[in-house]
Structure formats: structure tokens, C-alpha cells
Design an enzyme around this catalytic site. Sequence first.
Site, PDB file in Angstrom:
ATOM      1  N   ASP A  66       0.946  -0.983  -0.110  1.00  0.00           N
ATOM      2  CA  ASP A  66      -0.053   0.022   0.137  1.00  0.00           C
ATOM      3  C   ASP A  66       0.875   1.162   0.085  1.00  0.00           C
ATOM      4  OD1 ASP A  66       1.013  -0.457   2.506  1.00  0.00           O
ATOM      5  OD2 ASP A  66      -1.118  -0.640   3.463  1.00  0.00           O
ATOM      6  N   ASP A 135      -7.570  -2.726  14.346  1.00  0.00           N
ATOM      7  CA  ASP A 135      -9.093  -2.882  13.849  1.00  0.00           C
ATOM      8  C   ASP A 135      -9.170  -3.989  13.042  1.00  0.00           C
ATOM      9  OD1 ASP A 135      -8.047  -1.873  11.530  1.00  0.00           O
ATOM     10  OD2 ASP A 135      -9.412  -0.081  11.348  1.00  0.00           O
ATOM     11  N   HIS A 137      -7.521  -4.541  10.232  1.00  0.00           N
ATOM     12  CA  HIS A 137      -7.084  -4.428   8.535  1.00  0.00           C
ATOM     13  C   HIS A 137      -5.839  -5.079   8.259  1.00  0.00           C
ATOM     14  CE1 HIS A 137      -4.841  -0.815  10.028  1.00  0.00           C
ATOM     15  NE2 HIS A 137      -3.951  -0.927   9.252  1.00  0.00           N
ATOM     16  N   GLU A 142      -9.644  -1.492   5.210  1.00  0.00           N
ATOM     17  CA  GLU A 142     -10.363  -1.131   6.309  1.00  0.00           C
ATOM     18  C   GLU A 142     -11.661  -2.004   6.638  1.00  0.00           C
ATOM     19  OE1 GLU A 142      -8.902   0.342   8.686  1.00  0.00           O
ATOM     20  OE2 GLU A 142      -7.840   2.422   8.074  1.00  0.00           O
TER      21      GLU A 142
END
Length: 259
Positions: A66, A135, A137, A142
Site C-alpha cells: 500500500d 481494527d 485491517h 479497513e
Amino acid sequence: MAEVVIVESKAAAGALVADEIVALIDSKPDTVLGLATGSTPLPVYEALRERLAGHDVSRVRGFALDEYVGLDPEHPESYRSVITREVIEPLGLDPARIRVPNGAVETIEHAGDDYELAIDAAGGVDLQILGIGTDGHIGFNEPGSSFASSTRVKTLTEQTREDNARFFDSIDEVPRHCITQGLGTILRARHLVLLAFGEGKAAAVAAAVEGPVSAMLPGSAIQLHPHVTVVVDEAAASELKLADYYRYTFANKPAWQGI
Ligand code: GLP
């Protein structure tokens, strides 16, 4: 199910994964590595530094997961800079063979498709290194990300921006958008190696490995892949229900199997 290896330290995790990568490169000199940023993969890159000395890495190829959108690639915290600093330079890789998604705003519309084509043209990723966000990811996928998604632009959650603010002077500097390999892209890699360290990752690891497969926990996509290795320290393993079984399985694993 994912193979879970519980190790005593980050260094042990780095050594285990680096040994696998060196063996891969020796057997396939143009290995395609999937590279992750963040603090988690650093012990792997460190262990690779000494292990790769004397090995031919001139044909090794790599694709980062990314990149931030709109951040100057020369900014020290762009993932292009991080990959150059942590991976390309210390390991002596050929920069022309290592790609990072292009986060330039002017060309962002087709940057995802371009990246997918480049991965396909390279024959796909052989081994994908992954960290996991608090979280759940992976990459920058996400919660809510489609399991079929390919490389595309995503909006970062405030939680992820806060988590990553430590790399910037202030949270205002953290970009709101990123371009990330999709969960579908990640699932096309031939071997996934997910690492996690520390108590802060325990809930995300347990949910990814043992929880329901759900787009709300993107890391749970690993349960759909036939060859996954999860390497965690005791703290990150602390919420795994089957921890004892994973220890027993690994202790009794035939030596020829590798990870
Ligand atoms: C970022 C990266 C992810 C990484 C995550 C966890 O959001 N895009 O690839 O897995 O952070 O970071 P760390 O390894 O520093 O905990």
C-alpha cells in the site's frame, strides 16, 4: 486453517520467516515478495539482512501492499521511502524490480489497475508478508472491505490515522486516503505470512484466525487461503482459544515441511 506459530520474541519470528524467504529465493531467484510496511515486519527484514549476504538477490522482485495518496514519495514516511530505507537498501535489492502503488493524485484513477497488471505480469506474489492493524485491517483494507477487492483507493479510518500519527509530526499530516492491494489481491498470493506482536494486537489476531469470516474484520480473509502462516509472540497469542493446540502442532511438525 492457518498454521499458527507462537514464538518467544520478535527476533525469533524474524528468523523463522527470513529462513523461509531465503530458501524461496535460493530455489527461485526471481521470487516475487509481497512487502509490508509498519513496525511489525522489521524483525524479518533485519534477519534477512545477515542471512542474504552472499546470496544472489539481483533478480528478486517485490510489490508493496500500500501507499498513502497525495504524499510526496520523497517524504520520509511515504511507503516508497520506507520500503527503500528498510528493505531495498539494506537487502541490496534492485530498486527497479520493487514496486510500490503510485499514490500520485494526478494518475490515481488508473493506479490500482496498473498495479494489478504489474503483479499479474510478474506471475503473482510468491510470499506475502502481512501485519495487522488494531481494527483488523490488512494492507489498508479497513473494516467493510470486499474479500474480492483489488488494488484501489480507500479512505483511512480515524483509528488508523491515529495509530499511524506516531510516524508524523502531527495527526493533521497523516493523509486521509491510501491506495492498497485489495483482499482479493492478497488472497491471490501463494503463501501468506501474517505477523503480530504485543497485547494490542491480541484481539485482532484472535478474530482473524478464529473468529467468523467477516468483511468487518478484514484479516479474517486469511481463513479463505490454503497456505497461511501466522507468527505471533505470546502477548499477541494471548486471546487465541486453540493456543495449546498450535504449540503442540508446531512442536510435532515434520522438519521437511517448512512453514
Ligand atoms: C499500517 C499498514 C499495515 C500494517 C499496519 C500495522 O496501517 N498499512 O500494512 O499492517 O499499519 O502497523 P504496525 O505493524 O506498525 O503495527
